[in-house]
Design a protein around this motif. Structure first.
Motif, PDB file in Angstrom:
ATOM      1  N   SER A  21      23.375  19.727  15.041  1.00 33.78           N
ATOM      2  CA  SER A  21      24.187  20.575  14.165  1.00 33.78           C
ATOM      3  C   SER A  21      23.479  21.911  13.898  1.00 33.78           C
ATOM      4  O   SER A  21      24.095  22.975  13.979  1.00 33.78           O
ATOM      5  CB  SER A  21      24.455  19.816  12.860  1.00 33.78           C
ATOM      6  N   SER A  22      22.183  21.851  13.601  1.00 35.09           N
ATOM      7  CA  SER A  22      21.421  23.085  13.336  1.00 35.09           C
ATOM      8  C   SER A  22      21.353  23.967  14.589  1.00 35.09           C
ATOM      9  O   SER A  22      21.495  25.183  14.514  1.00 35.09           O
ATOM     10  CB  SER A  22      19.988  22.760  12.893  1.00 35.09           C
ATOM     11  N   PHE A  23      21.121  23.332  15.740  1.00 36.98           N
ATOM     12  CA  PHE A  23      21.044  24.065  17.009  1.00 36.98           C
ATOM     13  C   PHE A  23      22.374  24.787  17.293  1.00 36.98           C
ATOM     14  O   PHE A  23      22.397  25.979  17.617  1.00 36.98           O
ATOM     15  CB  PHE A  23      20.718  23.072  18.137  1.00 36.98           C
ATOM     16  N   LEU A  24      23.470  24.049  17.111  1.00 40.60           N
ATOM     17  CA  LEU A  24      24.774  24.648  17.387  1.00 40.60           C
ATOM     18  C   LEU A  24      25.142  25.735  16.391  1.00 40.60           C
ATOM     19  O   LEU A  24      25.800  26.713  16.736  1.00 40.60           O
ATOM     20  CB  LEU A  24      25.860  23.574  17.367  1.00 40.60           C
ATOM     21  N   LYS A  29      26.711  31.237  15.305  1.00 36.58           N
ATOM     22  CA  LYS A  29      26.503  32.520  14.625  1.00 36.58           C
ATOM     23  C   LYS A  29      26.311  33.629  15.652  1.00 36.58           C
ATOM     24  O   LYS A  29      26.864  34.721  15.533  1.00 36.58           O
ATOM     25  CB  LYS A  29      25.269  32.435  13.713  1.00 36.58           C
ATOM     26  N   LYS A  30      25.486  33.314  16.662  1.00 38.07           N
ATOM     27  CA  LYS A  30      25.205  34.283  17.713  1.00 38.07           C
ATOM     28  C   LYS A  30      26.487  34.703  18.440  1.00 38.07           C
ATOM     29  O   LYS A  30      26.665  35.847  18.823  1.00 38.07           O
ATOM     30  CB  LYS A  30      24.223  33.650  18.716  1.00 38.07           C
ATOM     31  N   ALA A  31      27.393  33.729  18.599  1.00 39.22           N
ATOM     32  CA  ALA A  31      28.654  34.007  19.294  1.00 39.22           C
ATOM     33  C   ALA A  31      29.733  34.513  18.337  1.00 39.22           C
ATOM     34  O   ALA A  31      30.866  34.731  18.747  1.00 39.22           O
ATOM     35  CB  ALA A  31      29.142  32.746  19.996  1.00 39.22           C
ATOM     36  N   SER A  32      29.361  34.691  17.054  1.00 41.93           N
ATOM     37  CA  SER A  32      30.293  35.154  16.007  1.00 41.93           C
ATOM     38  C   SER A  32      31.539  34.268  15.889  1.00 41.93           C
ATOM     39  O   SER A  32      32.651  34.768  15.701  1.00 41.93           O
ATOM     40  CB  SER A  32      30.735  36.602  16.245  1.00 41.93           C
ATOM     41  N   ILE A  66      20.936  19.441  25.631  1.00 36.52           N
ATOM     42  CA  ILE A  66      22.106  20.309  25.422  1.00 36.52           C
ATOM     43  C   ILE A  66      21.690  21.732  25.742  1.00 36.52           C
ATOM     44  O   ILE A  66      20.729  22.256  25.161  1.00 36.52           O
ATOM     45  CB  ILE A  66      22.632  20.198  23.977  1.00 36.52           C
ATOM     46  N   HIS A  67      22.391  22.307  26.693  1.00 39.23           N
ATOM     47  CA  HIS A  67      22.104  23.681  27.096  1.00 39.23           C
ATOM     48  C   HIS A  67      23.263  24.555  26.633  1.00 39.23           C
ATOM     49  O   HIS A  67      24.422  24.201  26.796  1.00 39.23           O
ATOM     50  CB  HIS A  67      21.955  23.744  28.621  1.00 39.23           C
ATOM     51  N   CYS A  68      22.917  25.665  26.023  1.00 38.29           N
ATOM     52  CA  CYS A  68      23.940  26.525  25.453  1.00 38.29           C
ATOM     53  C   CYS A  68      23.797  27.949  25.972  1.00 38.29           C
ATOM     54  O   CYS A  68      22.678  28.458  26.060  1.00 38.29           O
ATOM     55  CB  CYS A  68      23.736  26.506  23.937  1.00 38.29           C
ATOM     56  N   ARG A  69      24.900  28.560  26.318  1.00 34.05           N
ATOM     57  CA  ARG A  69      24.830  29.971  26.711  1.00 34.05           C
ATOM     58  C   ARG A  69      26.135  30.693  26.376  1.00 34.05           C
ATOM     59  O   ARG A  69      27.188  30.070  26.233  1.00 34.05           O
ATOM     60  CB  ARG A  69      24.497  30.127  28.195  1.00 34.05           C
ATOM     61  N   ILE A  70      26.001  31.995  26.224  1.00 34.17           N
ATOM     62  CA  ILE A  70      27.186  32.808  25.956  1.00 34.17           C
ATOM     63  C   ILE A  70      27.533  33.544  27.242  1.00 34.17           C
ATOM     64  O   ILE A  70      26.655  34.140  27.878  1.00 34.17           O
ATOM     65  CB  ILE A  70      26.938  33.823  24.817  1.00 34.17           C
ATOM     66  N   GLU A  71      28.777  33.442  27.654  1.00 35.76           N
ATOM     67  CA  GLU A  71      29.186  34.116  28.881  1.00 35.76           C
ATOM     68  C   GLU A  71      30.493  34.841  28.596  1.00 35.76           C
ATOM     69  O   GLU A  71      31.506  34.204  28.292  1.00 35.76           O
ATOM     70  CB  GLU A  71      29.383  33.067  29.972  1.00 35.76           C
ATOM     71  N   LEU A  75      31.489  30.433  24.654  1.00 35.01           N
ATOM     72  CA  LEU A  75      30.237  29.717  24.395  1.00 35.01           C
ATOM     73  C   LEU A  75      30.314  28.489  25.298  1.00 35.01           C
ATOM     74  O   LEU A  75      31.289  27.727  25.234  1.00 35.01           O
ATOM     75  CB  LEU A  75      30.193  29.329  22.915  1.00 35.01           C
ATOM     76  N   ILE A  76      29.312  28.328  26.161  1.00 36.94           N
ATOM     77  CA  ILE A  76      29.364  27.234  27.136  1.00 36.94           C
ATOM     78  C   ILE A  76      28.233  26.251  26.882  1.00 36.94           C
ATOM     79  O   ILE A  76      27.055  26.641  26.812  1.00 36.94           O
ATOM     80  CB  ILE A  76      29.277  27.782  28.578  1.00 36.94           C
ATOM     81  N   LEU A  77      28.596  24.986  26.719  1.00 31.64           N
ATOM     82  CA  LEU A  77      27.592  23.947  26.457  1.00 31.64           C
ATOM     83  C   LEU A  77      27.567  22.938  27.586  1.00 31.64           C
ATOM     84  O   LEU A  77      28.632  22.478  28.023  1.00 31.64           O
ATOM     85  CB  LEU A  77      27.958  23.186  25.174  1.00 31.64           C
TER      86      LEU A  77
END
Lengths: 154, 110
Positions: A21-24, A29-32, A66-71, A75-77
Motif C-alpha cells: 500500500s505504501s509503495f503504491l 502520487k507520482k502519477a497524479s 511488484i514493478h511499477c513504471r509510468i508510461e 501507470l503500469i504494474l
C-alpha cells in the motif's frame, strides 16, 4: 525527468499488504492519480496479491515482486511470482444475484480487479507468472473533469 | 482498522475506521460474529471512516448478512464513501444490503 520505474520484492504474506500500500501510494502520487483511482488500482493489486498468497504458494512462503513504471498516460504494474500458475483472465464471471439467500460468498476479487484497471494481462515468463495491470491517468482526468462539470451544472 | 461499538434501541452500531481489506477483514468478522453469538440480531455498520474496501471486506459483509438472515436478524449499512459505494454498486451489493445515508436514518429503518 525523475525516477520513472522501481520495484519491491517481498515475502508473499498477508502482513505485507501494508508495505505494498505504501509503495503504491508513492507511485499514485507520482502519477497524479486521484484518491479514488488510487483506491481502484490498489484493489486490483490487492486481489492479485491475495490470490498469490493463497493459491500460488499454498504451503510455503514464496516471493512476490511488484514493478511499477509510468508510461505516457498510464501507470503500469507487473506483479511477478514463481508459484502455482494461475491465469485470472480464464476465471468465469460471478453470478451477481440480488437475493441474499442465493448469493454465493466470495468470487468477487478477480471480477473487481478487471473492472478497476484499464488492462489486465497474464503471461508465463519461464518459471514466473507475470500479471500486468495498467491504470490509465487519462481516464482519471476525464472522470475528474466530468465530475467538476456535473458540479458546475448542478 | 478501528472498530467502536454502541447499542441504541436494541441496535448494535459498529463504527469502522480504516481500510477494510484482506488484513483487517478477519478482525471485523470476529467482532461481528461475537456480537451475533451473544444474541444480537440488529446490526448497523457505520462506514463513514472506511475509505477503502476490497473483496475481502465484501466477503465478510455477505457472510454476516447470511448468518443473520438465518437467525431472522438483519444488518444495515450507512454513510458509504464514494469509492465504497462504487464497489458496492459493481458487486451488486446495493441490491442486497439496505444502505442508508446516515445512522439516524438507518436506525429509523429497523
Amino acid at each position: 525527468m525523475g525516477q520513472q520505474a522501481s520495484s519491491i520484492t517481498l515475502e508473499a504474506s498477508l502482513k505485507n499488504l501494508q508495505v505494498i500500500s505504501s509503495f503504491l501510494h508513492k507511485w499514485a502520487k507520482k502519477a497524479s492519480l486521484s484518491t479514488h483511482s488510487e483506491n481502484e488500482l490498489f484493489l486490483a493489486v490487492e486481489e492479485a496479491y491475495i490470490n498469490i498468497v493463497k493459491y500460488a504458494y499454498p504451503e510455503s512462503l514464496g516471493k512476490v515482486s511488484i514493478h511499477c513504471r509510468i508510461e505516457e498516460d498510464s501507470l503500469i504494474l507487473k506483479i511477478r511470482d514463481e508459484g502455482i500458475p494461475f491465469n485470472p483472465l480464464q476465471l468465469s464471471e460471478p453470478h451477481l444475484v440480488s437475493c441474499l439467500k442465493e448469493r454465493k460468498v466470495g468470487g468477487l476479487g478477480v471480477f473487481l480487479m478487471r473492472r478497476f484497471v484499464d488492462n489486465v494481462k497474464y503471461e508465463k515468463e519461464g518459471k514466473y507468472n507475470v500479471l500486468t495491470l495498467v491504470k490509465s491517468k487519462k481516464r482519471d482526468t476525464e472522470c475528474q473533469e466530468g465530475e467538476s462539470r456535473e458540479e458546475r451544472g448542478s | 482498522m478501528q472498530i467502536s461499538r454502541k447499542e441504541e434501541k436494541g441496535i448494535h452500531i459498529f463504527s469502522l475506521d480504516g481500510r477494510f481489506d484482506a488484513h483487517s477483514a478477519g478482525d471485523v468478522e470476529k467482532e461481528l460474529n461475537l456480537t451475533i453469538s451473544k444474541g444480537a440480531r440488529k446490526l448497523l455498520l457505520d462506514m463513514d471512516g472506511v475509505e477503502y474496501i476490497s473483496s475481502a471486506g465484501l466477503r465478510v459483509l455477505l457472510a454476516v448478512a447470511k448468518k443473520l438472515k438465518k437467525k431472522e436478524g438483519e444488518i444495515k449499512l450507512c454513510s458509504l464513501k464514494p469509492y465504497v459505494k462504487e464497489v458496492f454498486d459493481i458487486a451488486g451489493f446495493t441490491q442486497i444490503f439496505k444502505v442508508h445515508n446516515t445512522t439516524e436514518e438507518a436506525i429509523q429503518g429497523f
